[in-house]
Design a protein around this motif. Structure first.
Motif, PDB file in Angstrom:
ATOM      1  N   LEU A 114       0.835  -1.228   0.000  1.00 18.28           N
ATOM      2  CA  LEU A 114       0.000   0.000   0.000  1.00 18.28           C
ATOM      3  C   LEU A 114       0.855   1.257   0.000  1.00 18.28           C
ATOM      4  O   LEU A 114       0.496   2.258  -0.625  1.00 18.28           O
ATOM      5  N   LEU A 115       2.010   1.200   0.685  1.00 21.72           N
ATOM      6  CA  LEU A 115       2.910   2.361   0.641  1.00 21.72           C
ATOM      7  C   LEU A 115       3.408   2.557  -0.797  1.00 21.72           C
ATOM      8  O   LEU A 115       3.435   3.683  -1.305  1.00 21.72           O
ATOM      9  N   THR A 116       3.778   1.459  -1.453  1.00 18.27           N
ATOM     10  CA  THR A 116       4.225   1.553  -2.855  1.00 18.27           C
ATOM     11  C   THR A 116       3.108   2.128  -3.723  1.00 18.27           C
ATOM     12  O   THR A 116       3.344   3.007  -4.559  1.00 18.27           O
ATOM     13  N   ALA A 117       1.900   1.639  -3.498  1.00 17.66           N
ATOM     14  CA  ALA A 117       0.749   2.114  -4.289  1.00 17.66           C
ATOM     15  C   ALA A 117       0.506   3.601  -4.078  1.00 17.66           C
ATOM     16  O   ALA A 117      -0.087   4.268  -4.921  1.00 17.66           O
ATOM     17  N   ASN A 118       0.980   4.121  -2.937  1.00 17.40           N
ATOM     18  CA  ASN A 118       0.796   5.545  -2.651  1.00 17.40           C
ATOM     19  C   ASN A 118       2.043   6.368  -2.959  1.00 17.40           C
ATOM     20  O   ASN A 118       2.199   7.487  -2.466  1.00 17.40           O
ATOM     21  N   ALA A 198       0.434   1.970  13.497  1.00 15.89           N
ATOM     22  CA  ALA A 198      -0.811   1.890  12.730  1.00 15.89           C
ATOM     23  C   ALA A 198      -1.414   0.507  12.941  1.00 15.89           C
ATOM     24  O   ALA A 198      -0.701  -0.488  12.998  1.00 15.89           O
ATOM     25  N   LYS A 199      -2.732   0.483  13.059  1.00 15.74           N
ATOM     26  CA  LYS A 199      -3.457  -0.775  13.288  1.00 15.74           C
ATOM     27  C   LYS A 199      -3.580  -1.591  12.011  1.00 15.74           C
ATOM     28  O   LYS A 199      -3.719  -2.809  12.049  1.00 15.74           O
ATOM     29  N   ASP A 200      -3.598  -0.916  10.871  1.00 18.01           N
ATOM     30  CA  ASP A 200      -3.717  -1.657   9.612  1.00 18.01           C
ATOM     31  C   ASP A 200      -2.953  -0.931   8.509  1.00 18.01           C
ATOM     32  O   ASP A 200      -2.398   0.152   8.732  1.00 18.01           O
ATOM     33  N   ALA A 201      -2.941  -1.553   7.322  1.00 13.10           N
ATOM     34  CA  ALA A 201      -2.092  -1.036   6.250  1.00 13.10           C
ATOM     35  C   ALA A 201      -2.577   0.335   5.744  1.00 13.10           C
ATOM     36  O   ALA A 201      -1.761   1.197   5.415  1.00 13.10           O
ATOM     37  N   VAL A 202      -3.889   0.536   5.719  1.00 12.11           N
ATOM     38  CA  VAL A 202      -4.408   1.827   5.239  1.00 12.11           C
ATOM     39  C   VAL A 202      -3.965   2.941   6.198  1.00 12.11           C
ATOM     40  O   VAL A 202      -3.477   3.998   5.766  1.00 12.11           O
ATOM     41  N   SER A 203      -4.080   2.691   7.518  1.00 11.40           N
ATOM     42  CA  SER A 203      -3.642   3.752   8.444  1.00 11.40           C
ATOM     43  C   SER A 203      -2.130   3.891   8.466  1.00 11.40           C
ATOM     44  O   SER A 203      -1.618   4.955   8.828  1.00 11.40           O
TER      45      SER A 203
END
Ligand code: B1M
Length: 220
Positions: A114-118, A198-203
């Protein structure tokens, strides 16, 4: 759609990689986003496996088979997620890994994806990572953020020791260190002096963006 999510969850509980792959492809064809497929379909399966393992209704080989099914599904969904970040200039460099002694990789890998995607450049060191490797890679890349994942209450201590190693090496003030994983709490983060969790990948993505934004402001 609910039926697809239920089937995804069951494919993980059954430890059925081929089924999981087919369902991941089917989800994309149905217009389900990769993130929804992960969060609403496959991850609930892993949660159920964890609960059944804790109640001695499932055993280590079952958990392993479920992890393989999850990884197979991620093999279909991750490239879709990553594609979104490819065209952008790097928003910052992140060194990521699971703490020494810990081989849980699925959540950490999802955070990296998700970090890569962002738009972040992510260097994933893998699992069971010695502290010195976090430090060496951070030095080599001049990384902005270090992320240490831990899924076991025992290996959580490794997160503290990574921070201590950065302090000893004189690098602590030049990098943000974030931690995460199922057992990690706000209290633990404060106790070990991490810059965030962070509790999850989005956060985790929101956290990294926020930390780097504040760092830029304070350096202006
Ligand atoms: Co393990 N295991 N496991 N396991 N396993 C847990 C963690 C456990 C909670 C199961 C249980 O008892 N209910 C338990 C830990 C108990 C504790 O310490 N409190 C446990 C145990 C005991 C063990 C062993 C000790 C079992 C044994 O050998 N007797 C052993 C330890 C091995 C080791 O690491 N040295 C072990 C082994 C394994 C497998 C190898 C079989 C397999 C991992 C395979 C793999 O990764 N390739 C496995 C699995 C699959 C699990 C469960 C079932 C699922 C973990 C997972 O992938 N979840 C897990 C139970 C559970 O968590 N419900 C369990 C899905 C994933 C998407 O979520 O990893 O939480 P998660 O990641 C999330 C967030 O936590 C967060 O974002 C992610 C995405 O949203 N996050 C971050 C994670 N890292 C982050 C980093 C960040 C920010 C956010 O910033 C840096």
């Amino acid at each position: 759609m609910q039926a697809t999510y239920a089937a995804m969850r069951q494919a993980i509980v059954d430890g059925a990689p081929e089924n999981a792959v087919d369902l991941a492809k089917q989800a994309l064809a149905e217009g389900i986003t990769p993130l929804d497929a992960i969060d609403l379909g496959f991850v609930p399966g892993m949660t159920e496996v964890g609960e059944q393992y804790a109640q001695h209704k499932m055993f280590l080989p079952d958990m392993l088979a479920s992890a393989e099914a999850m990884k197979a599904a991620m093999g279909v969904l991750e490239p879709e997620l990553k594609r979104q970040g490819e065209a952008r200039p790097s928003a910052g460099t992140v060194v990521l890994g699971t703490a020494k002694g810990d081989i849980h990789e699925i959540g950490k890998t999802l955070v990296g994806t998700l970090l890569t995607a962002n738009g972040f450049s992510v260097h994933d060191l893998g699992v069971d990572v010695p502290n010195e490797q976090f430090v060496a890679k951070t030095r080599e890349l001049g990384a902005d953020v270090v992320g240490v994942s831990a899924l076991l209450t025992t290996t959580m201590r490794g997160q503290r020791s990574v921070i201590e190693t950065f302090e000893r090496e004189g690098l602590r003030s030049s990098v943000c260190i974030i931690v995460g994983g199922a057992p990690v709490t706000r209290q633990w983060v404060d106790e070990i002096g991490a810059d965030g969790f962070a509790k999850d990948a989005v956060s985790a993505v929101a956290l990294v963006k926020n930390l780097l934004e504040h760092r830029l402001v304070s350096h202006r």
